[in-house]
Enzyme design. Structure first.
Site, PDB file in Angstrom:
ATOM      1  N   LYS A 250       0.848  -1.199   0.000  1.00  0.00           N
ATOM      2  CA  LYS A 250       0.000   0.000   0.000  1.00  0.00           C
ATOM      3  C   LYS A 250       0.883   1.247   0.000  1.00  0.00           C
ATOM      4  O   LYS A 250       2.007   1.223   0.541  1.00  0.00           O
ATOM      5  CB  LYS A 250      -0.866  -0.033   1.260  1.00  0.00           C
ATOM      6  CG  LYS A 250      -1.962   1.017   1.334  1.00  0.00           C
ATOM      7  CD  LYS A 250      -2.794   0.830   2.601  1.00  0.00           C
ATOM      8  CE  LYS A 250      -3.969   1.787   2.675  1.00  0.00           C
ATOM      9  NZ  LYS A 250      -4.763   1.563   3.909  1.00  0.00           N
TER      10      LYS A 250
ATOM     11  N   SER B   9      -9.418   1.462   2.702  1.00  0.00           N
ATOM     12  CA  SER B   9      -8.489   2.287   1.979  1.00  0.00           C
ATOM     13  C   SER B   9      -7.405   1.489   1.263  1.00  0.00           C
ATOM     14  O   SER B   9      -6.720   2.048   0.411  1.00  0.00           O
ATOM     15  CB  SER B   9      -7.835   3.291   2.931  1.00  0.00           C
ATOM     16  OG  SER B   9      -7.085   2.642   3.917  1.00  0.00           O
TER      17      SER B   9
ATOM     18  N   SER C 112      -9.826  -1.132   6.745  1.00  0.00           N
ATOM     19  CA  SER C 112      -9.167  -0.880   5.464  1.00  0.00           C
ATOM     20  C   SER C 112      -8.429  -2.061   4.838  1.00  0.00           C
ATOM     21  O   SER C 112      -8.056  -1.981   3.672  1.00  0.00           O
ATOM     22  CB  SER C 112      -8.226   0.319   5.578  1.00  0.00           C
ATOM     23  OG  SER C 112      -8.971   1.514   5.657  1.00  0.00           O
TER      24      SER C 112
END
Lengths: 567, 567
Positions: free
Chosen positions: B132, B207, B231
């Site tokens: 990420k 996310s 997330s």
């Protein structure tokens, strides 16, 4: 209630405390001029020879052995320690809640269990344990030094107390604290001032100062204090005791009252205090083995590790490398601390370990960041509680009554920090981030010592003062630079006794270039005559959540010191 | 720089991203109307049969076995996944940083090591891993969806990346996130919108949505996301993946960039995402075995426990008792979630376990307290970063470009929470205390289930939706009630795939008495035609710091489901 002045409420509560003492346990008090009162429990005539035998047994494992075998009943053991605790209280004003009948009832329950089941309830079977005035017990008040909390009776036991019951223990007294808990001495408006039994003109430290005085007088075999900036280590080094400051949430704090509740960045922790390191180990292992995470949602789910206790991460107890922080570059320790560190160095070297110097790194930044976090609400929490009763918020531990009618005006009271302000949530988060960054810096710094140790590992533990001085006259303990370092970094650490101030040997050091006005004031405070006979302790600093290894390494140091002294 | 508009900066950066893609890896794009693009990597003609063989191997343990034996070089494996990642990116816009040469250089280094030393570097030898866009890598930008962070090149690796290198892995791409990270979808001004490869009209969640899309297309064998309110679990359930949300600080976050830095009460954590639960286990164990506390000062010093993985605290994997939370009393899940829960119930019962209902308790209070903590700075943190570039702070993930020129006006955007305010430090501490009290309530509540389980233990794990719905049209994922519960309570938990929305079977439920306007809006959002084919996943919720047991129990559930499907 609203029409009663806070002074009247204090007076009544104090009288109620006096009334809770069995009349036949009152002793003839020594002169107020008598500084060292350690002999009084034996000489005052209140304790029977059997009670003296029981309470002089500082080895908690031996006490538990007697209790589990039934050689000593819990009732007689609890009564013996209770009587001695009451003596200690009359000498040093160390207790808050006194509940003799309730404790003896519990002890009887424990004795009955052994008789009926033929086995002990648990690892702490029958053992009286003293608790700092934060650990709520159902039905008892928990005043924690606040006038407005008089009359607040707990609806349930704190998790620690629940577990102590499960393990067979007998919580039997609660001990004094300073108002707000955020002082390294022990005074509040309700219960007054606790003094140091080694020299009552000196403070026993704080905030777990009631425990310090009580345990030094052997009025309890094992006590529990709390520590957010040195509060178990300060009274331990001031009163010649052993203690452990575990990392955040290793031991269950849930249900204990506290100040600054919800401040979660540098958490207060609880730790045992005792006359031996073995008692510290016994307590810590027993509580962790009870899986405190079943009752305390914050408690770390990490089982006691016998491997880590066997120093699996420190060369299995073979040659280790310790580092001594002689001076943190912020305040220089008094001469007796230096002598104690030299003793430890010699002892460890004699035991085959390596000892190097710890060069301090960012010590003042760490201290300042921690103190700003503690004060981030601008004192709102303390004021809110004080306003409920009208009692004034204390601005120092220096009391007119101890100082010829006026508070001490001393340079130490001018802090290195500015005036506190009330931060916003965002500003507080920035402080947390600063603290995290400092933790990372310090971790990398520690890891880098691998190049100097010769063991293939970074330094195994740091040895340092807990405070720059031994027990000081009331009102003069204002700093906790050496202690707060560990709270801010969350280093598991212990404190242990080394020696006593010897005015012949511990002469004032030559003056140095002062780091700041506090360093200068602390330097000038030293006077061998004032400090003569005061205990000298140090701390041993390990890594976060290394409680097992910290206890084991403290045993190594303690053993090395004893071997050296025996020659 | 100051004279460049934020739009121009975004355009340039996006162009630089396009330029970083090898020209011969560009594919002929399918029609924009093509919703499900899962077949494209195989059919587009870019991958060789060998590259298809490598990237279709979803079993990471098998990949590692080939890598460690040298059957597959890390260079060819990394290139294969890189090509497929670039295909995934062209289909779903899932990547941020693309650095082919650097990754292949690293892969070559790994291959050379194996050749020279005849043994792998470590347990992740040669494995490409996607990250990420928070995990800094020295020399690369870490933009994290903020225009003002364009051009910020990391001075060092985050701790996770350092450890991945130690273990032999090959970090090879970084993946897209939403602005601020605090959305369950994936859009920012710099890199734009990521779509769901199962249906590009739907969000992949967020996310960690870039990871979700990439992993679903098998463009990476293993990815790392982060989770503060769902997330890693949201994109995993939206994209048919497995993941773990470990408890705070079990895995090393240090050095990763983040929003709300210094918010330490409900911490963001990192977790692996993959096509198999075994990959999740492999990663978690490998990182913990690397002793992350040597590098991350916040990382919990708790070794990986094979005992706990063997379910020592859950009847050693014998008969367990699971509880299903069908409905949290705040928002009722869509029909496919209910069907998935029924499937799990049947499968677990068929495997000999007991399944009871979890009666929700204080769910809304927990959610509100957590959201108030996240918003305690009144949005100051986000605004401060946005103001540096002038980009607007996003108020929803609903974009005009996706919605016929205007943002969606939807009742979901009227939150159950009021307007955010900027709290003081004291008020924030009060919120922390409320959260602690809720954790204690929930712990006692869970412990009390011992009376219903028949196992002598409380419920072993809770099974629940991660969200009330499967992947939704862009802009409509506004809640995380089921996920945030675990973050606030710090429950270690996993997410796992169960099935897919079947419009024939998953008919709308009869209307119920709505809990609130969000519940009503979510109910009305359901349309079998819109959701057809979307993956349906659930979460398995354990206790704090029970990562080993949560993984093992997820394997139990996964195995039971596969056994049931195989009949």
């Amino acid at each position: 209630m609203a029409s009663t002045s806070w002074q009247d409420r204090c007076a009544r509560r104090k009288q109620a405390q006096v009334d809770s003492i069995p009349k036949d346990w009152l002793i003839t008090l020594p002169s107020e001029d008598k500084g060292n009162v350690l002999d009084v429990p034996i000489t005052c005539g209140l304790l029977t020879p059997r009670e003296i035998e029981i309470t002089e047994t500082v080895d908690v494992i031996a006490i538990l052995s007697k209790l589990k075998s039934g050689d000593w009943s819990s009732v007689e053991t609890t009564r013996a320690f209770y009587k001695r605790a009451i003596i200690a209280h009359q000498l040093t004003n160390c207790l808050t809640e006194i509940f003799v009948e309730r404790a003896l009832d519990r002890a009887k329950e424990v004795d009955d269990y052994l008789k009926i089941h033929g086995k002990p309830i648990g690892p702490l079977h029958g053992l009286p344990i003293s608790l700092k005035d934060q650990f709520t017990m159902k039905g008892l008040e928990t005043i924690m030094g606040y006038v407005s909390w008089i009359g607040q009776h707990a609806e349930k036991d704190s998790v620690l107390v629940e577990i102590l019951y499960e393990l067979g223990a007998v919580p039997f007294v609660r001990t004094n604290v300073p108002q707000t808990l955020m002082w390294g001495e022990t005074y509040n408006h309700v219960f007054g001032r606790t003094t140091n039994p080694y020299n009552r003109r000196l403070t026993p430290g704080g905030s777990s100062g009631g425990e310090g005085a009580l345990l030094a007088l052997k009025g309890s075999p094992l006590g529990v204090g709390t520590d957010i900036g040195g509060s178990v280590r300060i009274p331990s080094t001031f009163c010649s005791l052993y203690t452990l400051r575990p990392s955040y949430e290793r031991l269950p704090y849930c249900g204990a009252v506290n100040s600054l509740e919800g401040q979660e960045s540098i958490s207060s922790v609880l730790g045992p205090m005792a006359q031996t390191i073995n008692a510290v180990k016994l307590f810590t292992k027993a509580i962790i083995d009870a899986k405190p995470w079943r009752k305390d949602p914050m408690a770390i789910h990490k089982a006691w590790s016998e491997e880590e206790y066997a120093l699996s991460e420190h060369g299995k107890g073979g040659k280790m490398c310790f580092a001594i922080m002689w001076d943190n570059g912020v305040v220089k320790p008094h001469p007796p601390l230096w002598r104690a560190m030299r003793m430890v160095k010699r002892a460890l070297e004699a035991a085959g370990h390596k000892v190097i110097d710890w060069v301090p790194y960012k010590q003042l930044e760490i201290y300042k960041t921690a103190e700003m976090i503690f004060a981030a609400d601008g004192g709102h929490d303390y004021r809110a509680v004080c306003e409920q009763s009208g009692e004034p918020l204390l601005r120092s531990m220096s009391l007119p009554s101890d100082n010829h009618g006026r508070p001490i005006d001393h340079p130490l009271f001018r802090s290195l920090l500015g005036e506190p302000k009330h931060y916003t949530a965002y500003e507080l988060w920035r402080l947390h981030k600063e603290k995290r960054d400092l933790r990372k810096d310090q971790l990398d710094y520690w890891e880098a010592t691998v190049s100097q140790t010769g063991t293939g590992r970074p330094v195994d533990a740091i040895i340092s003062p807990a405070l720059a001085y031994t027990a000081v006259p009331h009102g003069l303990n204002t700093d906790s630079f050496y202690c707060t370092f560990c709270n801010a970094m969350d280093y598991a650490c212990s404190a242990f006794p080394v020696t006593y101030v010897d005015p012949i040997v511990d002469l004032q050091h030559p003056s140095h270039e002062f780091y700041n006005h506090e360093d200068e004031a602390i330097y000038k405070m030293y006077d061998p005559a004032v400090f003569a006979g005061a205990p000298v302790g140090l701390q041993l600093i390990g890594r976060p959540l290394e409680e097992e290894a910290v206890i084991a390494m403290t045993q190594v140091v303690d053993h090395a010191l004893k071997m050296m002294k025996s020659y």
